[in-house]
Design a protein around this motif. Structure first.
Motif: not given
Lengths: 78, 236
Positions: A58-67, B48-62, B93-97
């Motif tokens: 779940e974690m990987s699918h939701k956040l750690l990777a972009n599927p 625009g910007g670097f939400s949450y430092g763009d950590f992991l992937r851009s937008g992934a944490i935001a 990342e949010a799946g809205l697009l």
């Protein structure tokens, strides 16, 4: 407590310019026997509980990777 | 009308967006990423910007910020949302697009004016443009190479969801005019319903000829016109 590793890689067929650049650099160093270099992410974490495999999925699918563009592989130790 | 500009830790175009719509005489508030409830806005801007430092992937944490739950509801009830640059990445990342953003094929952060072709001027964000109009709006990003699988691209085309493409000064959209490796030169898309737009170029940085271009004004003027026509429900 288990230790888990998650490997995130760009899906096959998706251009990896970073990997290509590093591959070219290796070739410049004389390693002409290198090909298909791909760069990914390696995540380690400790996890507790009985349902860790499912949760890590779940974690990987939701956040750690972009599927849409990435695959992931999970390894759980102990 | 009243705009809300979302602010995530690491957003850095929030002030510019706030200024841009104020410049056009509109009311505007900042909405902090911890806010879970807000009301009375006609359009939300994800800057625009670097939400949450763009950590992991851009937008992934935001996308998991407390504020995003309400943003999703707002989108589902037809509210107008524009995501610019990092805001676009968050909407993906949010799946809205649909689709995802990859690193620029040059591996370089690109910061310069680009030409954009208006592929669809029948939206709440582009009604002040003419069809096919070429405009100059700057980009500033490292992860702007839009990607979608074949099936998604087909749907985008069928529903006229591709809004802007990178092009030459004369509107040629061949690959060599694409600054970042984006699929089919895609610079901006909207959702099927037409109330959520994401674009990599920064219209808020093209508000005055003194700054190199005033073409960005048309994006905000379009939103204002659409809102006056009753498009985009207020979330009340």
């Amino acid at each position: 407590m288990a230790k888990a590793k998650v490997f995130v890689t760009l899906k096959e067929g998706i251009l990896d310019p970073q990997g290509q650049t590093v591959e070219n650099a290796l070739k410049n160093l004389g390693y002409n026997n290198v090909s298909n270099l791909r760069i990914g992410k390696y995540i380690t974490l400790d996890i507790e509980g009985d349902n860790t495999k499912k949760e890590l999925e779940e974690m990987s699918h939701k956040l750690l990777a972009n599927p849409i563009i990435e695959d992931y592989q999970i390894e759980i130790e102990g | 009308m009243k705009f809300g500009v979302l602010v995530f830790p690491g957003s850095n175009c929030d002030t510019d967006c706030h200024w841009a719509v104020s410049e056009l005489g509109q009311e505007v508030d900042y909405i902090w990423h911890h806010q879970t409830d807000f009301n009375g806005y006609d359009c939300l801007i994800l800057p625009g910007g670097f939400s949450y430092g763009d950590f992991l992937r851009s937008g992934a944490i935001a996308r998991f910020s407390p504020v995003m739950k309400k943003v999703k509801q707002y989108a589902q009830t037809g509210g107008l949302i524009i995501g610019i640059c990092n805001g676009f990445q968050i909407l993906l990342e949010a799946g809205l697009l649909p689709g995802a953003m990859k690193r620029n094929d040059s591996l370089k952060f690109i910061c310069r004016h680009v030409n954009l072709k208006t592929e669809n001027n029948q939206t709440s964000f582009t009604n002040k443009f003419t069809h096919g109009q070429v405009v100059s709006i700057p980009i500033a990003h490292n992860e702007g190479s839009y990607f979608a699988d074949e099936a998604t691209l087909k749907v985008l085309k069928e529903n006229n969801q591709i809004i802007f493409r990178y092009c030459s000064e004369t509107g040629n959209t061949s690959e060599k005019y694409c600054p970042n490796g984006a699929l089919e030169n895609i610079a901006g898309i909207c959702n099927k319903e037409g109330n959520v737009l994401g674009m990599m170029p920064h219209p808020e940085r093209a508000m005055s000829d003194m700054l190199g271009s005033s073409d960005g004004r048309m994006v905000f003027e379009s939103i204002i016109a659409a809102s006056l026509q009753g498009r985009g429900k207020r979330d009340e």
